[in-house]
Write a protein that holds these residues in place. Structure first.
Motif, PDB file in Angstrom:
ATOM      1  N   PHE A  58       0.815  -1.209   0.000  1.00 34.14           N
ATOM      2  CA  PHE A  58       0.000   0.000   0.000  1.00 34.14           C
ATOM      3  C   PHE A  58       0.852   1.263   0.000  1.00 34.14           C
ATOM      4  CE2 PHE A  58      -2.700  -3.254   1.983  1.00 34.14           C
ATOM      5  CZ  PHE A  58      -3.780  -3.203   1.117  1.00 34.14           C
ATOM      6  N   ALA A  59       2.001   1.200   0.665  1.00 34.74           N
ATOM      7  CA  ALA A  59       2.876   2.378   0.720  1.00 34.74           C
ATOM      8  C   ALA A  59       4.261   1.957   1.199  1.00 34.74           C
ATOM      9  CB  ALA A  59       2.306   3.432   1.661  1.00 34.74           C
ATOM     10  N   ARG A  60       5.229   2.763   0.811  1.00 29.77           N
ATOM     11  CA  ARG A  60       6.590   2.621   1.310  1.00 29.77           C
ATOM     12  C   ARG A  60       7.032   4.027   1.684  1.00 29.77           C
ATOM     13  NH1 ARG A  60      11.559  -0.780  -1.476  1.00 29.77           N
ATOM     14  NH2 ARG A  60      13.209   0.137  -0.198  1.00 29.77           N
ATOM     15  N   ILE A  61       7.294   4.238   2.955  1.00 34.01           N
ATOM     16  CA  ILE A  61       7.577   5.563   3.479  1.00 34.01           C
ATOM     17  C   ILE A  61       9.030   5.643   3.919  1.00 34.01           C
ATOM     18  CG2 ILE A  61       6.930   7.287   5.227  1.00 34.01           C
ATOM     19  CD1 ILE A  61       4.195   5.632   5.351  1.00 34.01           C
ATOM     20  N   ASP A  62       9.789   6.544   3.302  1.00 40.14           N
ATOM     21  CA  ASP A  62      11.186   6.752   3.638  1.00 40.14           C
ATOM     22  C   ASP A  62      11.271   7.983   4.549  1.00 40.14           C
ATOM     23  OD1 ASP A  62      13.899   7.344   3.753  1.00 40.14           O
ATOM     24  OD2 ASP A  62      14.250   6.798   1.647  1.00 40.14           O
ATOM     25  N   HIS A  63      11.262   7.735   5.865  1.00 40.17           N
ATOM     26  CA  HIS A  63      11.290   8.829   6.832  1.00 40.17           C
ATOM     27  C   HIS A  63      12.600   9.611   6.772  1.00 40.17           C
ATOM     28  CE1 HIS A  63       7.488   7.963   8.756  1.00 40.17           C
ATOM     29  NE2 HIS A  63       7.809   6.688   8.871  1.00 40.17           N
ATOM     30  N   GLN A  64      13.690   8.949   6.451  1.00 36.05           N
ATOM     31  CA  GLN A  64      14.974   9.639   6.333  1.00 36.05           C
ATOM     32  C   GLN A  64      14.914  10.663   5.206  1.00 36.05           C
ATOM     33  OE1 GLN A  64      18.380   7.390   4.846  1.00 36.05           O
ATOM     34  NE2 GLN A  64      19.674   8.356   6.423  1.00 36.05           N
ATOM     35  N   LYS A  65      14.384  10.262   4.076  1.00 37.43           N
ATOM     36  CA  LYS A  65      14.250  11.166   2.932  1.00 37.43           C
ATOM     37  C   LYS A  65      13.312  12.327   3.262  1.00 37.43           C
ATOM     38  CE  LYS A  65      12.848  11.156  -1.921  1.00 37.43           C
ATOM     39  NZ  LYS A  65      12.299  10.344  -3.016  1.00 37.43           N
ATOM     40  N   ASN A  66      12.220  12.034   3.943  1.00 36.55           N
ATOM     41  CA  ASN A  66      11.286  13.097   4.341  1.00 36.55           C
ATOM     42  C   ASN A  66      11.926  14.075   5.317  1.00 36.55           C
ATOM     43  OD1 ASN A  66       9.303  11.983   2.708  1.00 36.55           O
ATOM     44  ND2 ASN A  66       8.379  10.811   4.368  1.00 36.55           N
ATOM     45  N   ALA A  67      12.755  13.563   6.215  1.00 32.10           N
ATOM     46  CA  ALA A  67      13.461  14.436   7.159  1.00 32.10           C
ATOM     47  C   ALA A  67      14.430  15.357   6.413  1.00 32.10           C
ATOM     48  CB  ALA A  67      14.215  13.603   8.191  1.00 32.10           C
ATOM     49  N   GLU A  68      15.145  14.796   5.445  1.00 29.29           N
ATOM     50  CA  GLU A  68      16.081  15.604   4.656  1.00 29.29           C
ATOM     51  C   GLU A  68      15.358  16.719   3.897  1.00 29.29           C
ATOM     52  OE1 GLU A  68      18.069  12.686   2.234  1.00 29.29           O
ATOM     53  OE2 GLU A  68      19.321  11.990   3.903  1.00 29.29           O
ATOM     54  N   ALA A  69      14.135  16.444   3.457  1.00 25.89           N
ATOM     55  CA  ALA A  69      13.362  17.442   2.706  1.00 25.89           C
ATOM     56  C   ALA A  69      13.029  18.673   3.556  1.00 25.89           C
ATOM     57  CB  ALA A  69      12.074  16.815   2.171  1.00 25.89           C
ATOM     58  N   VAL A  70      13.057  18.506   4.879  1.00 22.36           N
ATOM     59  CA  VAL A  70      12.801  19.656   5.763  1.00 22.36           C
ATOM     60  C   VAL A  70      14.067  20.027   6.539  1.00 22.36           C
ATOM     61  CG1 VAL A  70      10.312  19.294   5.941  1.00 22.36           C
ATOM     62  CG2 VAL A  70      11.836  18.152   7.573  1.00 22.36           C
ATOM     63  N   GLU A  71      15.202  19.645   5.957  1.00 24.40           N
ATOM     64  CA  GLU A  71      16.529  19.983   6.476  1.00 24.40           C
ATOM     65  C   GLU A  71      16.769  19.473   7.899  1.00 24.40           C
ATOM     66  OE1 GLU A  71      17.217  24.172   5.782  1.00 24.40           O
ATOM     67  OE2 GLU A  71      16.791  23.956   3.646  1.00 24.40           O
ATOM     68  N   LEU A  72      16.298  18.250   8.148  1.00 27.87           N
ATOM     69  CA  LEU A  72      16.566  17.564   9.409  1.00 27.87           C
ATOM     70  C   LEU A  72      17.262  16.242   9.081  1.00 27.87           C
ATOM     71  CD1 LEU A  72      13.158  18.158  11.224  1.00 27.87           C
ATOM     72  CD2 LEU A  72      15.343  19.288  11.714  1.00 27.87           C
ATOM     73  N   SER A  73      17.923  15.672  10.067  1.00 24.23           N
ATOM     74  CA  SER A  73      18.600  14.406   9.819  1.00 24.23           C
ATOM     75  C   SER A  73      17.933  13.297  10.623  1.00 24.23           C
ATOM     76  CB  SER A  73      20.088  14.502  10.173  1.00 24.23           C
ATOM     77  OG  SER A  73      20.240  14.729  11.554  1.00 24.23           O
ATOM     78  N   LEU A  74      18.003  12.124  10.063  1.00 18.61           N
ATOM     79  CA  LEU A  74      17.432  10.937  10.688  1.00 18.61           C
ATOM     80  C   LEU A  74      18.164   9.734  10.106  1.00 18.61           C
ATOM     81  CD1 LEU A  74      14.989  10.004  12.527  1.00 18.61           C
ATOM     82  CD2 LEU A  74      13.730   9.692  10.397  1.00 18.61           C
ATOM     83  N   PRO A  75      18.564   8.800  10.953  1.00 11.07           N
ATOM     84  CA  PRO A  75      19.167   7.581  10.402  1.00 11.07           C
ATOM     85  C   PRO A  75      18.156   6.867   9.507  1.00 11.07           C
ATOM     86  CG  PRO A  75      19.432   7.672  12.793  1.00 11.07           C
ATOM     87  CD  PRO A  75      18.498   8.776  12.407  1.00 11.07           C
ATOM     88  N   ALA A  76      18.630   5.935   8.723  1.00  9.08           N
ATOM     89  CA  ALA A  76      17.745   5.182   7.831  1.00  9.08           C
ATOM     90  C   ALA A  76      16.544   4.656   8.616  1.00  9.08           C
ATOM     91  CB  ALA A  76      18.507   4.035   7.190  1.00  9.08           C
ATOM     92  N   THR A  77      15.360   5.047   8.162  1.00  5.41           N
ATOM     93  CA  THR A  77      14.099   4.668   8.813  1.00  5.41           C
ATOM     94  C   THR A  77      13.044   4.578   7.733  1.00  5.41           C
ATOM     95  OG1 THR A  77      14.756   5.948  10.777  1.00  5.41           O
ATOM     96  CG2 THR A  77      12.438   5.297  10.623  1.00  5.41           C
ATOM     97  N   GLU A  78      12.612   3.360   7.455  1.00  5.70           N
ATOM     98  CA  GLU A  78      11.651   3.165   6.384  1.00  5.70           C
ATOM     99  C   GLU A  78      10.535   2.237   6.858  1.00  5.70           C
ATOM    100  OE1 GLU A  78      11.738   2.233   1.603  1.00  5.70           O
ATOM    101  OE2 GLU A  78      13.602   2.560   2.681  1.00  5.70           O
ATOM    102  N   VAL A  79       9.302   2.529   6.427  1.00  3.30           N
ATOM    103  CA  VAL A  79       8.140   1.714   6.765  1.00  3.30           C
ATOM    104  C   VAL A  79       7.506   1.225   5.470  1.00  3.30           C
ATOM    105  CG1 VAL A  79       5.834   1.707   7.803  1.00  3.30           C
ATOM    106  CG2 VAL A  79       7.692   2.957   8.919  1.00  3.30           C
TER     107      VAL A  79
END
Length: 156
Positions: A58-79
């Motif tokens: 249904f979906a694949r969410i890349d939280h790391q990529k989303n964090a980068e889009a708002v100039e924040l950092s996050l280790p690899a985190t995907e759902v």
């Protein structure tokens, strides 16, 4: 003094009994396996395996990529959100509130030590959380399938 000691002992044993009874039924809410692959490879492997088995992604969410889009950092985190309506519907027929936890999800993360983990909701925890009755065979099947899929995605 003896009354207070007796009351204190009664309260202690009562609270200990309640704590023990509560902890006996507590289950880990997540099942987590260490992956032998990178975060992306683990997520790609899992997605490929579930598609091959006929599951819907249904979906694949890349939280790391989303964090980068708002100039924040996050280790690899995907759902990855996936499921099989034939199985999920059976669980919802036993208790419709389980729908809040469906479709199924896996979480792929990388920790500070560069270890990669794949986690998913423990179906037995969902049984307890939603007081699901009459679906033991379905929950056992879900547990077995999730474990099989997770192992296939994380081991060489």
């Amino acid at each position: 003094m003896i009354k207070n000691l007796s009351l204190a002992m009664t309260l202690f044993f009562t609270s200990t009994s309640v704590f023990t009874a509560t902890s006996v039924f507590a289950l880990d809410s997540l099942v987590t396996l260490q992956s032998q692959y990178s975060p992306k490879a683990t997520a790609d492997r899992f997605e490929s395996i579930i598609k091959d088995k006929g599951f819907t992604v249904f979906a694949r969410i890349d939280h790391q990529k989303n964090a980068e889009a708002v100039e924040l950092s996050l280790p690899a985190t995907e759902v990855i959100i996936f499921g099989n309506p034939k199985i999920g519907t059976q669980l919802m027929q036993c208790n419709q509130q389980v729908a809040i936890d469906l479709p199924q999800k896996v979480l792929i993360t990388e920790d500070a030590n560069n270890k990669v983990w794949l986690s998913y909701n423990n179906p037995q925890y969902l049984k307890q959380r939603h007081d699901i009755k009459g679906c033991d065979a379905v929950l056992d099947k879900v547990s077995h399938v999730l474990n099989t899929l997770a192992k296939a995605a994380t081991t060489k």
